[in-house]
Design a protein around this motif. Structure first.
Motif, PDB file in Angstrom:
ATOM      1  N   MET A 145      64.327  37.112 -28.036  1.00 20.63           N
ATOM      2  CA  MET A 145      63.124  37.854 -28.065  1.00 20.63           C
ATOM      3  C   MET A 145      63.233  39.329 -27.578  1.00 20.63           C
ATOM      4  SD  MET A 145      60.194  38.030 -29.268  1.00 20.63           S
ATOM      5  CE  MET A 145      59.826  36.323 -29.818  1.00 20.63           C
ATOM      6  N   LEU A 146      63.863  39.365 -26.559  1.00 20.04           N
ATOM      7  CA  LEU A 146      64.008  40.769 -25.993  1.00 20.04           C
ATOM      8  C   LEU A 146      65.026  41.797 -26.872  1.00 20.04           C
ATOM      9  CD1 LEU A 146      63.667  42.587 -23.615  1.00 20.04           C
ATOM     10  CD2 LEU A 146      65.762  41.673 -22.280  1.00 20.04           C
ATOM     11  N   SER A 147      65.717  41.141 -27.424  1.00 22.12           N
ATOM     12  CA  SER A 147      66.814  41.945 -28.370  1.00 22.12           C
ATOM     13  C   SER A 147      66.014  42.451 -29.604  1.00 22.12           C
ATOM     14  CB  SER A 147      67.814  41.160 -28.728  1.00 22.12           C
ATOM     15  OG  SER A 147      68.688  41.653 -29.855  1.00 22.12           O
ATOM     16  N   VAL A 148      65.056  41.387 -29.965  1.00 20.96           N
ATOM     17  CA  VAL A 148      64.160  41.795 -31.413  1.00 20.96           C
ATOM     18  C   VAL A 148      63.259  42.963 -30.710  1.00 20.96           C
ATOM     19  CG1 VAL A 148      62.150  40.979 -32.454  1.00 20.96           C
ATOM     20  CG2 VAL A 148      64.130  39.580 -32.158  1.00 20.96           C
ATOM     21  N   LEU A 149      62.513  42.790 -29.630  1.00 21.86           N
ATOM     22  CA  LEU A 149      61.931  44.078 -29.008  1.00 21.86           C
ATOM     23  C   LEU A 149      62.419  45.447 -29.161  1.00 21.86           C
ATOM     24  CD1 LEU A 149      59.463  41.981 -26.563  1.00 21.86           C
ATOM     25  CD2 LEU A 149      58.886  42.694 -28.974  1.00 21.86           C
ATOM     26  N   MET A 150      63.586  45.338 -28.498  1.00 17.84           N
ATOM     27  CA  MET A 150      64.669  46.477 -28.432  1.00 17.84           C
ATOM     28  C   MET A 150      65.172  46.974 -29.832  1.00 17.84           C
ATOM     29  SD  MET A 150      67.085  45.646 -25.253  1.00 17.84           S
ATOM     30  CE  MET A 150      66.313  45.932 -23.476  1.00 17.84           C
ATOM     31  N   HIS A 151      65.180  46.039 -30.731  1.00 19.60           N
ATOM     32  CA  HIS A 151      65.435  46.556 -32.385  1.00 19.60           C
ATOM     33  C   HIS A 151      64.295  47.233 -32.739  1.00 19.60           C
ATOM     34  CE1 HIS A 151      69.321  44.157 -32.243  1.00 19.60           C
ATOM     35  NE2 HIS A 151      69.693  44.928 -33.294  1.00 19.60           N
ATOM     36  N   VAL A 152      63.059  46.757 -32.503  1.00 16.50           N
ATOM     37  CA  VAL A 152      61.849  47.254 -32.872  1.00 16.50           C
ATOM     38  C   VAL A 152      61.731  48.538 -32.456  1.00 16.50           C
ATOM     39  CG1 VAL A 152      59.449  47.132 -32.808  1.00 16.50           C
ATOM     40  CG2 VAL A 152      60.576  45.113 -33.357  1.00 16.50           C
ATOM     41  N   ALA A 153      61.952  48.796 -31.018  1.00 20.46           N
ATOM     42  CA  ALA A 153      61.916  50.254 -30.487  1.00 20.46           C
ATOM     43  C   ALA A 153      62.732  51.199 -31.167  1.00 20.46           C
ATOM     44  CB  ALA A 153      62.016  49.940 -28.929  1.00 20.46           C
ATOM     45  N   TRP A 154      64.022  51.025 -31.307  1.00 18.21           N
ATOM     46  CA  TRP A 154      64.908  51.713 -32.111  1.00 18.21           C
ATOM     47  C   TRP A 154      64.514  52.084 -33.514  1.00 18.21           C
ATOM     48  CZ3 TRP A 154      67.714  55.257 -32.858  1.00 18.21           C
ATOM     49  CH2 TRP A 154      68.732  55.388 -33.794  1.00 18.21           C
ATOM     50  N   ASN A 155      64.131  50.873 -34.060  1.00 11.56           N
ATOM     51  CA  ASN A 155      63.763  51.159 -35.356  1.00 11.56           C
ATOM     52  C   ASN A 155      62.453  52.069 -35.475  1.00 11.56           C
ATOM     53  OD1 ASN A 155      62.257  50.215 -38.010  1.00 11.56           O
ATOM     54  ND2 ASN A 155      64.350  49.331 -38.173  1.00 11.56           N
ATOM     55  N   LEU A 156      61.657  51.929 -34.895  1.00 16.98           N
ATOM     56  CA  LEU A 156      60.390  52.846 -34.926  1.00 16.98           C
ATOM     57  C   LEU A 156      60.901  54.265 -34.426  1.00 16.98           C
ATOM     58  CD1 LEU A 156      57.734  50.660 -33.306  1.00 16.98           C
ATOM     59  CD2 LEU A 156      58.026  51.111 -35.794  1.00 16.98           C
TER      60      LEU A 156
END
Length: 275
Positions: free
Chosen positions: A1-12
């Motif tokens: 889940m933490l990896s997903v949230l970090m991917h979201v931050a980078w994507n945005l």
């Protein structure tokens, strides 16, 4: 889940940057400054070096060079909203390589769920398609192929690198090689070692932290999952990024198709997780 949230931050963050600023260059530099030194130190002092580990490190580094160069080239011809979902459609390719070369075993639900989620990613990418974007397709395909190579190499490396920060150091070697390659490319094309424009300091720091730690978490998950499964689950971040982009940035371009594609990706990941 933490990896997903970090991917979201980078994507945005990536969505908000100008192509001329070469955001990948700045984010990789930030990673090498704020995260890599600790990770490399831990790796160098905690692993037992062997020809096998050196070969894996070399393969992963070369694949990262090709990946980031290809990704940057694709972004020169098309927006992130087209390129990134195409590149992230790699799980089926990773699964095929893993089954053929390393005897990975996936049940029917995993294959079906992966196939559904990849269809959703391709549908999502098509929402940003314009005829002039076609020059980005070969580069996106090359980046996807590179993803499959370093993902499988990185999973094999988990047998040699025990600690999480050691994994950060391991992938930082590939990031350093990719960054140096991008510097050389800039020098040839523009006469300068650095991009002519900059991204914001906050965006660079957040992106630099997220791009390394997020993928190290994915490699760490590969201790329990196959590479294809681990990469597939991180694509939940693309879905979340789509929803947040619509809500926070009022990005309503083709929102019905993007929302439908996001639901299809979610359905595929659900099949993988539940059945």
């Amino acid at each position: 889940m933490l990896s997903v949230l970090m991917h979201v931050a980078w994507n945005l963050i990536a969505r908000q940057q100008s192509r001329e600023a070469s955001p990948l260059w700045w984010v990789l530099l930030a990673h090498l400054v704020i995260v890599a030194p600790w990770g490399v130190w831990v790796m160098c002092h905690s692993v037992t070096w062997s020809p096998h580990l050196m070969a894996l490190l070399t393969v992963s580094a070369l694949a990262n060079v090709i990946y980031f160069r290809s990704l940057a080239a694709a972004y020169n011809h098309a927006p992130v909203s087209l390129v990134y979902p195409l590149v992230r459609s790699s799980p089926l390719l990773i699964a095929c390589w893993g089954t053929w070369l390393f005897g990975h075993s996936l049940d029917a639900a995993s294959w079906i769920g992966m196939g559904i989620s990849v269809l959703g990613l391709l549908w999502l990418a098509s929402s940003a398609w314009q005829h002039q974007n076609r020059k980005a397709l070969p580069w996106a395909a090359l980046a996807m192929l590179s993803t499959s190579v370093y993902s499988l190499s990185d999973q094999r490396a988990t047998a040699h690198v025990d600690s999480f920060m050691g994994l950060v150091g391991y992938l930082s070697v590939g990031y350093a090689a990719a960054w140096l390659s991008m510097c050389w490319d800039l020098k040839i094309k523009t006469g300068s070692w650095i991009p002519r424009k900059r991204i914001g300091l906050g965006a660079g720091l957040v992106g630099g932290f997220c791009i390394g730690i997020a993928y190290a978490l994915v490699i760490h998950a590969m201790r329990e999952l196959t590479a294809a499964e681990a990469v597939s689950y991180t694509n939940a971040g693309i879905v979340l990024a789509q929803v947040l982009s619509m809500i926070l940035f009022n990005d309503r371009h083709d929102w019905r198709q993007r929302l439908s594609a996001s639901l299809l990706i979610t359905a595929g990941l659900t099949v993988m997780a539940v059945f």
